[in-house]
Design a protein around this motif. Sequence first.
Motif, PDB file in Angstrom:
ATOM      1  N   ARG A 125       1.304  -1.102   0.190  1.00  0.00           N
ATOM      2  CA  ARG A 125       0.096   0.123  -0.241  1.00  0.00           C
ATOM      3  C   ARG A 125       1.272   0.747   0.283  1.00  0.00           C
ATOM      4  O   ARG A 125       2.142   1.112   0.479  1.00  0.00           O
ATOM      5  CB  ARG A 125      -0.460  -0.217   1.455  1.00  0.00           C
ATOM      6  CG  ARG A 125      -1.885  -1.180   1.088  1.00  0.00           C
ATOM      7  CD  ARG A 125      -2.522  -1.066   3.072  1.00  0.00           C
ATOM      8  NE  ARG A 125      -3.020  -2.359   3.388  1.00  0.00           N
ATOM      9  CZ  ARG A 125      -5.036  -2.430   2.418  1.00  0.00           C
ATOM     10  NH1 ARG A 125      -4.979  -1.407   2.177  1.00  0.00           N
ATOM     11  NH2 ARG A 125      -5.644  -3.490   2.971  1.00  0.00           N
ATOM     12  N   ASP A 130      -3.216   3.953  -1.798  1.00  0.00           N
ATOM     13  CA  ASP A 130      -4.049   3.711  -0.362  1.00  0.00           C
ATOM     14  C   ASP A 130      -4.784   4.469  -0.662  1.00  0.00           C
ATOM     15  O   ASP A 130      -4.157   5.922  -1.367  1.00  0.00           O
ATOM     16  CB  ASP A 130      -3.660   3.290   0.393  1.00  0.00           C
ATOM     17  CG  ASP A 130      -4.469   2.038   1.112  1.00  0.00           C
ATOM     18  OD1 ASP A 130      -6.342   1.812   0.407  1.00  0.00           O
ATOM     19  OD2 ASP A 130      -4.734   1.348   1.801  1.00  0.00           O
ATOM     20  N   ALA A 172      -4.087  -1.270   6.930  1.00  0.00           N
ATOM     21  CA  ALA A 172      -3.218  -2.382   5.974  1.00  0.00           C
ATOM     22  C   ALA A 172      -3.353  -3.640   7.680  1.00  0.00           C
ATOM     23  O   ALA A 172      -3.734  -2.994   8.548  1.00  0.00           O
ATOM     24  CB  ALA A 172      -1.839  -1.983   6.432  1.00  0.00           C
ATOM     25  N   ALA A 228       3.432  -1.268   4.369  1.00  0.00           N
ATOM     26  CA  ALA A 228       3.054   0.319   3.870  1.00  0.00           C
ATOM     27  C   ALA A 228       3.811   1.072   3.305  1.00  0.00           C
ATOM     28  O   ALA A 228       5.076   1.597   4.258  1.00  0.00           O
ATOM     29  CB  ALA A 228       2.046   0.660   4.772  1.00  0.00           C
ATOM     30  N   ALA A 287      -0.769   1.679  10.284  1.00  0.00           N
ATOM     31  CA  ALA A 287      -0.531   0.948   9.298  1.00  0.00           C
ATOM     32  C   ALA A 287       0.564   0.090  10.417  1.00  0.00           C
ATOM     33  O   ALA A 287       0.137  -1.371  10.328  1.00  0.00           O
ATOM     34  CB  ALA A 287       0.126   1.070   8.166  1.00  0.00           C
ATOM     35  N   THR A 327       6.622  -1.329   7.790  1.00  0.00           N
ATOM     36  CA  THR A 327       6.193   0.591   7.698  1.00  0.00           C
ATOM     37  C   THR A 327       7.741   0.914   6.652  1.00  0.00           C
ATOM     38  O   THR A 327       8.847   0.525   7.004  1.00  0.00           O
ATOM     39  CB  THR A 327       5.723   1.564   7.594  1.00  0.00           C
ATOM     40  OG1 THR A 327       6.834   0.838   9.985  1.00  0.00           O
ATOM     41  CG2 THR A 327       4.743   0.617   8.713  1.00  0.00           C
TER      42      THR A 327
END
Length: 351
Positions: free
Chosen positions: A45, A74, A87, A93, A112, A119
């Motif tokens: 994402r 996203d 997420a 993410a 997320a 991340t």
Amino acid sequence: MSAAAAVLREEIGGQPAVWRALVARGAQVAEVAAALDALDPPLVRIAAHGTSDHAGIYATYLLRALRGWTVVRDSMSMPLYYGSPAARPGELAVGISQSGETPDVVAWLERAGREGATTLAITNGEGSSLARIADHVLAIGAGAERSIAATKTYTGTLAAIALLAGQLAGRGPQLADALVATADAADALLDGLDAAVAPVAAALARIDRMYLVARGIELATANEVALKLTEVCYLGAKAMSATAMAHGPVAALDADVPLWAIAAPDATLPAVAEAVRRARAAGAPVIASGPAAAALDGAAFALPVPVVPAEPLLSPLLSVLPGQAFAWALAGAKGIDAGAPRHLRKVTSAA
């Protein structure tokens, strides 16, 4: 020319040096890639705004083409305003922000991570809020960008994404070599770019609207050039897929609404050529750009860029350069200070 406009032009010319510096820092990219390779997420994402979101378009193509990952740009609004998850565990993410201080990108990435995603921050602000909350940081390393209109941080983000995708695909050295070759090609292109865009800017100085079309990977370029024309020249510039133009927007084309078409020498070319044909039938002037500009018949103006034989997926780093230079030149032709767009400030902050 104002001092601020001179700074913008200097930063446009300095972009290849940023790409070479990223190649020289390849160990950092390889470290991030190794961690993400082990994760092998079922979904990636991406959240970003503006220029960074256009880099996100590029990332959706690169990570899919070179690694096969499913990537989406996203919605930040869904988790931040409507209570949906940002997420899920196991996903990746990615927050992209040049400053690293865009408030909702920071909030989205932090959420997320709390929800179990790995991340990644892609940012020029290595000590920024975004970098501090991310599991991994891909630093652009473009140095301070003094101009309000982003140029070197945009292509620096593209270059960083390309190097990361190359590492993930097991082609790190090849992508690095291709990026250096692209930087060399950009230097040669930039040498003659002012002379190439000046007559186009003079001819179109009275326009206040423009459409920009591309297909595939060059959609990132169309969107970024449209943004530059909007913020620097105050144009109503709209980017879209070449095929989307036929679904209504073509009705607005006429002699006062030019079409900027960005063409790549691949399977997307016929769609772009058809958009050009329709624009010409509507009486709209056409600016042909990109590595396949010469294949677009009947363009009033041509701003081609070199082909990147070693890696065609790097062509958006070159294709955006005429758009940046044209925005700078068109602002001058309109009597606008390209280095000081009205109503804008440089860094998005939490203030």
